[in-house]
Design an enzyme around this catalytic site. Structure first.
Site, mmCIF file in Angstrom:
data_model
loop_
_atom_site.group_PDB
_atom_site.id
_atom_site.type_symbol
_atom_site.label_atom_id
_atom_site.label_comp_id
_atom_site.label_asym_id
_atom_site.label_seq_id
_atom_site.Cartn_x
_atom_site.Cartn_y
_atom_site.Cartn_z
ATOM 1 N N ALA A 17 -4.976 -21.220 2.494
ATOM 2 C CA ALA A 17 -5.078 -21.127 1.034
ATOM 3 C C ALA A 17 -5.185 -19.690 0.579
ATOM 4 C CB ALA A 17 -6.286 -21.939 0.562
ATOM 5 N N GLY A 18 -4.538 -18.763 1.323
ATOM 6 C CA GLY A 18 -4.400 -17.387 0.845
ATOM 7 C C GLY A 18 -3.232 -17.340 -0.134
ATOM 8 N N GLY A 19 -2.750 -16.123 -0.412
ATOM 9 C CA GLY A 19 -1.665 -15.969 -1.378
ATOM 10 C C GLY A 19 -0.424 -16.758 -0.979
ATOM 11 N N ALA A 20 -0.081 -16.752 0.307
ATOM 12 C CA ALA A 20 1.140 -17.443 0.744
ATOM 13 C C ALA A 20 0.979 -18.950 0.583
ATOM 14 C CB ALA A 20 1.449 -17.089 2.198
ATOM 15 N N GLY A 21 -0.154 -19.487 1.029
ATOM 16 C CA GLY A 21 -0.371 -20.935 0.978
ATOM 17 C C GLY A 21 -0.427 -21.440 -0.452
ATOM 18 N N PHE A 120 2.200 4.804 -3.209
ATOM 19 C CA PHE A 120 1.720 4.258 -1.948
ATOM 20 C C PHE A 120 2.573 4.818 -0.816
ATOM 21 C CE2 PHE A 120 -1.204 0.920 -0.530
ATOM 22 C CZ PHE A 120 -2.024 0.823 -1.637
ATOM 23 N N GLN A 240 -0.159 -3.131 13.321
ATOM 24 C CA GLN A 240 -0.383 -1.911 12.540
ATOM 25 C C GLN A 240 -1.851 -1.475 12.497
ATOM 26 O OE1 GLN A 240 -0.115 -1.821 7.956
ATOM 27 N NE2 GLN A 240 1.626 -0.636 8.675
ATOM 28 N N HIS A 242 -4.244 0.850 10.241
ATOM 29 C CA HIS A 242 -4.307 1.519 8.942
ATOM 30 C C HIS A 242 -5.102 2.805 9.130
ATOM 31 C CE1 HIS A 242 -5.334 2.293 4.771
ATOM 32 N NE2 HIS A 242 -4.610 1.273 4.367
ATOM 33 N N LEU A 252 -11.878 -1.398 5.134
ATOM 34 C CA LEU A 252 -10.741 -0.627 4.637
ATOM 35 C C LEU A 252 -11.047 0.224 3.414
ATOM 36 C CD1 LEU A 252 -7.714 -0.589 5.492
ATOM 37 C CD2 LEU A 252 -7.297 -1.796 3.367
ATOM 38 N N THR A 254 -8.605 1.652 0.750
ATOM 39 C CA THR A 254 -7.194 1.454 0.413
ATOM 40 C C THR A 254 -6.386 2.753 0.421
ATOM 41 O OG1 THR A 254 -5.653 0.769 -1.307
ATOM 42 C CG2 THR A 254 -7.769 1.545 -2.071
ATOM 43 N N GLU A 255 -5.101 2.587 0.796
ATOM 44 C CA GLU A 255 -4.156 3.702 0.723
ATOM 45 C C GLU A 255 -4.019 4.172 -0.723
ATOM 46 O OE1 GLU A 255 -0.862 3.201 3.540
ATOM 47 O OE2 GLU A 255 0.394 3.376 1.773
ATOM 48 N N ARG A 286 2.119 4.357 7.567
ATOM 49 C CA ARG A 286 0.825 4.262 8.261
ATOM 50 C C ARG A 286 0.902 4.571 9.744
ATOM 51 N NH1 ARG A 286 -0.997 -1.221 5.079
ATOM 52 N NH2 ARG A 286 -1.467 -0.115 3.157
ATOM 53 N N HIS A 352 -5.145 -3.506 11.472
ATOM 54 C CA HIS A 352 -4.990 -3.977 10.106
ATOM 55 C C HIS A 352 -4.026 -5.134 9.931
ATOM 56 C CE1 HIS A 352 -5.193 -3.665 5.797
ATOM 57 N NE2 HIS A 352 -3.908 -3.378 5.676
ATOM 58 N N ARG A 393 4.823 -2.121 8.744
ATOM 59 C CA ARG A 393 4.865 -2.535 7.343
ATOM 60 C C ARG A 393 4.460 -1.396 6.413
ATOM 61 N NH1 ARG A 393 1.064 -4.176 3.659
ATOM 62 N NH2 ARG A 393 -0.649 -4.618 5.079
ATOM 63 N N SER A 398 2.864 -6.445 1.926
ATOM 64 C CA SER A 398 2.421 -7.758 2.398
ATOM 65 C C SER A 398 2.164 -8.680 1.216
ATOM 66 C CB SER A 398 1.157 -7.662 3.248
ATOM 67 O OG SER A 398 0.722 -8.967 3.542
ATOM 68 N N LEU A 399 1.550 -8.143 0.171
ATOM 69 C CA LEU A 399 1.337 -8.994 -1.003
ATOM 70 C C LEU A 399 2.689 -9.454 -1.560
ATOM 71 C CD1 LEU A 399 -1.707 -7.284 -2.803
ATOM 72 C CD2 LEU A 399 -1.699 -9.278 -1.313
HETATM 73 C C1 LIG Z 1 -8.963 -5.288 3.613
HETATM 74 C C2 LIG Z 1 -7.500 -5.554 3.416
HETATM 75 C C3 LIG Z 1 -6.821 -4.967 2.356
HETATM 76 C C4 LIG Z 1 -5.463 -5.211 2.156
HETATM 77 N N1 LIG Z 1 -4.819 -4.626 1.099
HETATM 78 C C5 LIG Z 1 -3.514 -4.908 0.881
HETATM 79 C C6 LIG Z 1 -2.825 -4.384 -0.260
HETATM 80 O O1 LIG Z 1 -3.403 -3.694 -1.107
HETATM 81 N N2 LIG Z 1 -1.514 -4.673 -0.416
HETATM 82 C C7 LIG Z 1 -0.842 -5.450 0.486
HETATM 83 O O2 LIG Z 1 0.349 -5.680 0.295
HETATM 84 N N3 LIG Z 1 -1.473 -5.978 1.558
HETATM 85 C C8 LIG Z 1 -2.788 -5.735 1.769
HETATM 86 N N4 LIG Z 1 -3.418 -6.290 2.858
HETATM 87 C C9 LIG Z 1 -2.708 -7.270 3.690
HETATM 88 C C10 LIG Z 1 -2.640 -8.599 2.944
HETATM 89 O O3 LIG Z 1 -3.781 -8.764 2.146
HETATM 90 C C11 LIG Z 1 -2.549 -9.785 3.898
HETATM 91 O O4 LIG Z 1 -1.559 -9.569 4.853
HETATM 92 C C12 LIG Z 1 -2.224 -11.048 3.110
HETATM 93 O O5 LIG Z 1 -3.121 -11.213 2.043
HETATM 94 C C13 LIG Z 1 -2.210 -12.283 3.978
HETATM 95 O O6 LIG Z 1 -2.061 -13.409 3.148
HETATM 96 P P1 LIG Z 1 -1.840 -14.843 3.769
HETATM 97 O O7 LIG Z 1 -1.707 -15.771 2.613
HETATM 98 O O8 LIG Z 1 -0.762 -14.802 4.775
HETATM 99 O O9 LIG Z 1 -3.191 -15.154 4.577
HETATM 100 P P2 LIG Z 1 -4.736 -15.050 4.182
HETATM 101 O O10 LIG Z 1 -4.977 -14.609 2.806
HETATM 102 O O11 LIG Z 1 -5.398 -14.318 5.293
HETATM 103 O O12 LIG Z 1 -5.185 -16.572 4.238
HETATM 104 C C14 LIG Z 1 -5.199 -17.304 5.436
HETATM 105 C C15 LIG Z 1 -5.590 -18.722 5.109
HETATM 106 O O13 LIG Z 1 -5.422 -19.518 6.267
HETATM 107 C C16 LIG Z 1 -6.530 -20.359 6.426
HETATM 108 N N5 LIG Z 1 -6.669 -20.643 7.854
HETATM 109 C C17 LIG Z 1 -6.648 -19.779 8.898
HETATM 110 N N6 LIG Z 1 -6.845 -20.444 10.043
HETATM 111 C C18 LIG Z 1 -6.995 -21.745 9.722
HETATM 112 C C19 LIG Z 1 -7.246 -22.911 10.463
HETATM 113 N N7 LIG Z 1 -7.422 -22.908 11.786
HETATM 114 N N8 LIG Z 1 -7.344 -24.077 9.789
HETATM 115 C C20 LIG Z 1 -7.210 -24.134 8.439
HETATM 116 N N9 LIG Z 1 -6.978 -23.048 7.703
HETATM 117 C C21 LIG Z 1 -6.869 -21.873 8.339
HETATM 118 C C22 LIG Z 1 -7.693 -19.604 5.834
HETATM 119 O O14 LIG Z 1 -8.688 -20.497 5.410
HETATM 120 C C23 LIG Z 1 -7.037 -18.886 4.665
HETATM 121 O O15 LIG Z 1 -7.072 -19.715 3.526
HETATM 122 C C24 LIG Z 1 -4.778 -6.056 3.063
HETATM 123 C C25 LIG Z 1 -5.457 -6.658 4.107
HETATM 124 C C26 LIG Z 1 -6.797 -6.395 4.305
HETATM 125 C C27 LIG Z 1 -7.474 -7.020 5.491
#
Ligand SMILES: Cc1cc2nc3c(=O)[nH]c(=O)nc-3n(C[C@H](O)[C@H](O)[C@H](O)COP(=O)(O)OP(=O)(O)OC[C@H]3O[C@@H](n4cnc5c(N)ncnc54)[C@H](O)[C@@H]3O)c2cc1C
Length: 578
Positions: A17-21, A120, A240, A242, A252, A254-255, A286, A352, A393, A398-399
């Protein structure tokens, strides 16, 4: 004793349930009965910690174009990215950022009220001539705002959420996906989700390293379940670092801090990036900045000869720090007792971002070792490898990746699933999951998961980080092989069914062990230096032999490696000079 089993049926199940989900769930739920399964409460996902911004060539503050964004992404990735996917992402980025704005995301604004943009690393105008302001941001809380905005929209659209459910297995039938199995943390029951389509969006796996910016939960569970089911992982050798993690803690900075004018300095007070990247300086990609930092430290020019450097913001207008970087200013005050208005910040490179992951095409469909689509299985976000980031990257990409490909996967699934049937489930779909749980809770081996995790993270940090050598990688591999054997004897002391966090952590350790293994095997095989993979014994990029993606597959208890061509459309590989 086997745990109670509960069954569900949905058209689409999104794991993560991150941004992608959440982006995928929003699209899928337009036509499908959709569930989101997440081990975290959605707004606690790591996307919420993303600080600096999301890159899109809006051209709001100076001229920009998606072609320049595409060029920077390909060059930043050291020419390993698939250019058809990068082109799609850079074009779509513009549309998706406006879509997020219309959903209510509170971006920072220019005086005329447009979305503001900042610099950036690696983002340039006119194919590398000078830095460009491309990152759209909401102070240093961009990811937080994305996550809150998308979660609200999903609630509005009546998506079903299974919060604090931990994915254990993905069910494949005759090469097609039929659902997933998860552990309900609140009750200890095993839940089988029967689905026409599954999209994995489980994020990265920085927790295989000791110093990392990644949350404790980033253990690559989604990548591991497909790997254990015999599907490949792509480009695992590229991880990667950072440049600016808070010294020792890895948290972190941020850059965006350098985007606003921050400067890296060594123990002599020199702006050392002048020697490594004369045009982009502190805003070089990076991989280059992290290597430069390691070299400065290795040559004795760390602060007081120690293993860290300074990020200097003291010359910036204090109101810029307070308005545009409020959270990081808070972090350094809280964790270091440093006032960023007056004192430089001690930093070191921090693990990172995983460039590698589950291979997909640009519709987020998962691909098998032969490059064929696995029907009904999708992946998006950091757990996937499209590949848009190649060997390294760029910041803010990534966002972009998570919202563009989360959306694309959700759309594809929304078209495909309504007309598809539910495949019959395998006979006892929960068997593998039940066995894994009972092994961990009934073992008498006396091994501690915490001890194994610590040894793994140390080995990865020492030998599989910014610089790598054959001898070091072999040493790490031998350690990982031993640790995997010891993992078989891990014995979880807490036998409770409800909220058994010790059991959950042991499951997560199993995942990072497998992914560290795949990373190290792939890193040992790649005898060249490209992007984040820097072999001191093979310092040059070798396009003749290595301009190809790697695929790691688990076969009969061993990892077998194969290769896949890189899609090159507009930009032929050139040396990377910044
Ligand atoms: C501190 C930090 C700062 C960043 N800043 C930036 C930025 O400014 N710009 C940029 O482009 N990128 C940035 N990034 C990278 C970027 O934020 C991530 O790569 C991106 O948000 C990942 O999104 P996602 O939806 O793939 O996964 P996530 O947001 O990590 O979500 C993963 C989801 O999977 C679920 N999950 C995992 N394992 C299981 C399991 N076994 N069972 C059920 N659910 C599970 C979790 O509950 C969670 O909801 C940053 C990363 C970090 C760590």
């Amino acid at each position: 004793m086997p745990r109670p089993v509960v069954r569900h049926q949905y058209d689409a199940v999104i794991v993560g349930a991150g941004g992608a989900g959440l982006m995928a769930a929003l699209e899928a739920s337009k036509t499908c009965k959709t569930a989101v399964v997440s081990k975290l409460y959605p707004t606690r996902s790591h996307t919420g910690t993303a600080q600096g911004g999301i890159g899109a060539a809006l051209g709001n503050v100076e001229p920009d174009s998606w072609e320049w964004h595409m060029f920077d992404t390909v060059k930043g990735g050291d020419y390993l990215a698939d250019q058809d996917a990068v082109e799609f992402m850079c074009q779509e980025a513009i549309r998706v950022v406006y879509e997020l704005e219309h959903m209510g995301l509170p971006f920072n604004r220019t005086p005329e009220g447009k979305i503001d943009q900042r610099r950036f690393g690696g983002h340039t105008k006119e194919f590398g001539k000078a830095p460009v302001r491309r990152s759209c941001y909401a102070a240093d809380r961009t990811g937080h705002m994305i996550l809150q905005t998308l979660y609200q929209q999903c609630i509005k659209q009546a998506v079903s959420f299974f919060d604090e459910f931990h994915l254990l297995d993905v069910l494949l039938q005759d090469g097609r996906c039929a659902g997933v199995v998860a552990l309900c943390l609140a009750t200890g029951e095993v839940h089988v989700f029967h689905a026409k389509a599954v999209l994995l969006a489980t994020g990265g796996f920085g927790r295989m390293y000791k110093v990392t910016s990644n949350a404790h939960t980033l253990t690559g569970d989604g990548c591991t379940v497909v790997f254990r089911r015999g599907l490949p992982l792509e480009d695992m050798e590229f991880f990667q670092f950072h440049p600016t993690g808070i010294y020792k803690l890895g948290i972190l900075i941020t850059e965006g801090a350098r985007g606003e004018g921050g400067i890296l300095r060594n123990g002599r007070g020199e702006r050392f990036m002048e020697r490594y990247a004369p045009t982009l300086l502190d805003l070089a990609p990076r991989d280059m900045v992290s290597r430069a930092m390691y070299l400065e430290i290795r040559e004795g020019r760390g602060i007081e000869g120690k293993d860290y450097l300074h990020l200097d913001l003291t010359h910036l207008d204090p109101s810029v720090i307070d308005r545009k970087l409020p959270d990081i200013a808070d972090f350094v005050r809280t964790y270091l007792g440093v006032d960023p208005h007056r004192q430089p910040i001690p930093v070191q490179p921090t693990a990172h971002y995983a460039m590698g992951g589950i291979p997909t095409n640009l519709h987020a469909e998962v691909l098998d070792e032969r490059g064929q689509v696995v029907p009904g299985l999708y992946a998006a976000g950091e757990c996937a490898c499209v590949s848009v980031h190649g060997a390294n990257r760029l910041g803010t990409n990534s966002l972009v990746d998570i919202v563009v490909f989360g959306r694309r996967g959700g759309q594809r699934l929304a078209q495909w699933a309504p007309a598809a049937d539910h495949l019959p489930l395998p006979k006892e779909p929960e068997v593998m999951a039940q066995e894994a749980l009972s092994r961990l809770t009934t073992n008498l081996g006396g091994e501690s998961a915490a001890q194994i995790r610590d040894e793994l993270q140390q080995a990865m940090m020492a030998q599989v980080s910014v610089f790598r050598t054959e001898a070091g990688l072999k040493e790490a591999l031998a350690a990982i092989v031993q640790l995997r054997v010891r993992y078989g004897r891990v014995d979880v002391q807490d036998k409770a069914l409800r909220f058994n966090t010790e059991l959950e952590e042991a499951l997560e350790l199993g995942c990072v062990l497998d992914l560290a293994w795949a990373t190290t095997v792939a890193a040992l095989a790649r005898r060249e230096s490209r992007g984040a993979h820097c072999r001191e014994d093979f310092p040059d990029r070798d396009d003749a032999n290595w301009l190809k993606h790697s695929l790691a597959v688990l076969r009969d208890g061993a990892i077998s490696l194969s290769a896949k061509p890189v899609t090159i459309t507009r930009f032929q590989p050139k040396p990377r000079v910044y």
